[in-house]
Design a protein around this motif. Sequence first.
Motif, mmCIF file in Angstrom:
data_model
loop_
_atom_site.group_PDB
_atom_site.id
_atom_site.type_symbol
_atom_site.label_atom_id
_atom_site.label_comp_id
_atom_site.label_asym_id
_atom_site.label_seq_id
_atom_site.Cartn_x
_atom_site.Cartn_y
_atom_site.Cartn_z
ATOM 1 N N ILE A 1 -2.813 -10.366 -6.018
ATOM 2 C CA ILE A 1 -3.332 -9.440 -5.009
ATOM 3 C C ILE A 1 -2.358 -9.338 -3.837
ATOM 4 C CG2 ILE A 1 -5.149 -9.106 -3.295
ATOM 5 C CD1 ILE A 1 -7.102 -10.330 -5.366
ATOM 6 N N LEU B 1 -0.584 -5.933 -2.792
ATOM 7 C CA LEU B 1 -0.885 -5.370 -1.470
ATOM 8 C C LEU B 1 0.354 -5.358 -0.584
ATOM 9 C CD1 LEU B 1 -4.444 -6.738 -0.644
ATOM 10 C CD2 LEU B 1 -3.784 -4.465 -1.398
ATOM 11 N N THR C 1 -4.028 -7.211 7.514
ATOM 12 C CA THR C 1 -4.728 -6.269 6.635
ATOM 13 C C THR C 1 -4.871 -6.869 5.244
ATOM 14 O OG1 THR C 1 -3.616 -4.532 7.878
ATOM 15 C CG2 THR C 1 -4.772 -3.867 5.890
ATOM 16 N N THR D 1 -7.648 -9.359 5.052
ATOM 17 C CA THR D 1 -9.027 -8.848 4.964
ATOM 18 C C THR D 1 -9.462 -8.661 3.514
ATOM 19 O OG1 THR D 1 -8.331 -6.534 5.075
ATOM 20 C CG2 THR D 1 -8.813 -7.633 7.164
ATOM 21 N N ARG D 2 -8.483 -8.583 2.614
ATOM 22 C CA ARG D 2 -8.801 -8.411 1.185
ATOM 23 C C ARG D 2 -8.934 -9.746 0.462
ATOM 24 N NH1 ARG D 2 -8.970 -4.426 3.437
ATOM 25 N NH2 ARG D 2 -8.600 -2.291 2.736
ATOM 26 N N GLU E 1 -5.034 1.722 4.234
ATOM 27 C CA GLU E 1 -6.311 1.058 3.994
ATOM 28 C C GLU E 1 -6.946 1.635 2.738
ATOM 29 O OE1 GLU E 1 -7.257 -1.024 6.480
ATOM 30 O OE2 GLU E 1 -9.325 -1.511 6.017
ATOM 31 N N SER F 1 -5.030 0.682 -0.396
ATOM 32 C CA SER F 1 -5.242 -0.700 -0.820
ATOM 33 C C SER F 1 -6.642 -0.855 -1.400
ATOM 34 C CB SER F 1 -5.012 -1.669 0.330
ATOM 35 O OG SER F 1 -5.996 -1.543 1.298
ATOM 36 N N ASN F 2 -7.598 -0.097 -0.857
ATOM 37 C CA ASN F 2 -8.950 -0.125 -1.433
ATOM 38 C C ASN F 2 -8.935 0.394 -2.860
ATOM 39 O OD1 ASN F 2 -10.546 -1.258 0.566
ATOM 40 N ND2 ASN F 2 -10.638 0.668 1.696
ATOM 41 N N MET G 1 -7.599 -2.257 -4.944
ATOM 42 C CA MET G 1 -8.526 -3.357 -5.147
ATOM 43 C C MET G 1 -9.619 -2.969 -6.132
ATOM 44 S SD MET G 1 -7.413 -5.892 -3.597
ATOM 45 C CE MET G 1 -8.779 -7.032 -3.650
ATOM 46 N N ASN G 2 -10.102 -1.736 -6.007
ATOM 47 C CA ASN G 2 -11.153 -1.288 -6.924
ATOM 48 C C ASN G 2 -10.645 -1.280 -8.357
ATOM 49 O OD1 ASN G 2 -13.032 -1.022 -4.950
ATOM 50 N ND2 ASN G 2 -12.560 1.132 -4.540
#
Length: 210
Positions: free
Chosen positions: A77, A81, A91, A94-95, A194, A197-198, A201-202
Amino acid sequence: MVRTPCCEKMGLKKGSWTREEDQILISHIQRYGHGIWRALPKQAGLLRCGKSCRLRWINYLSPDIKRGKFSKEEEEIILKLHGILGNRWATIATRLPGRTDNEIKNFWHTHLKKRLERSKVINTYSNPLQEAQTASSARTLISVPRVAVEASGASSSRNPPIVGLGFYGVASSDILGQIIGNSSHSRQIDKELEFRSNVYMNSHHKGMKM
DNA sequence: AAGAGTACCAACCGCCACTTC
DNA sequence: GGAAGTGGCGGTTGGTACTCT
């Protein structure tokens, strides 16, 4: 603007925290909360500056912190990221629940950066032509928007232009173009990052489930 | 065993963004 | 609107532990 120094240098302790200091800080925050960090040391009876207290609490004493080795998944990750966000440790943190920006930053510099460099060297030796082509095409994608973003004042030392190759090239034509045309640049870039990166992550989590 | 070199990580520093007045 | 105060971030450093010769 002339800033007052973070703390009066006289009489304030620096360096490693002792168990006693940790205990004082923990019990004070548990009882009263941290409130204004700058006022905390005086209230708690610590000979430290507020910044130092904040750092100690956030990075080591907070109950939310997960200590110990980074898992393979966490490593992956961070690598991904970092490719998207660059050195935006906060940032990235936060993940990764339970991990702090400082921890991630240290981990990056001591492990991942070296590993990445090693693998780059290996790739270069194994396929120098492909490496050259990749670098050249990446430059083409990145150079124009970067110049434009810089000229528009969107970059700063806090939010430097992103050089990671992740999605940036894709962003160059559409979204960055819009951003350049607007005035609140860096915030929008942040939101864009943001968002991306979301998205990562998804997709990552979906991939993990498969 | 001991000195040199390297790795790791906690902590500091300086800057910038945000908030308040 | 701008000065002042504060929090937060990223870069860097310094100390310690570990490994190598």
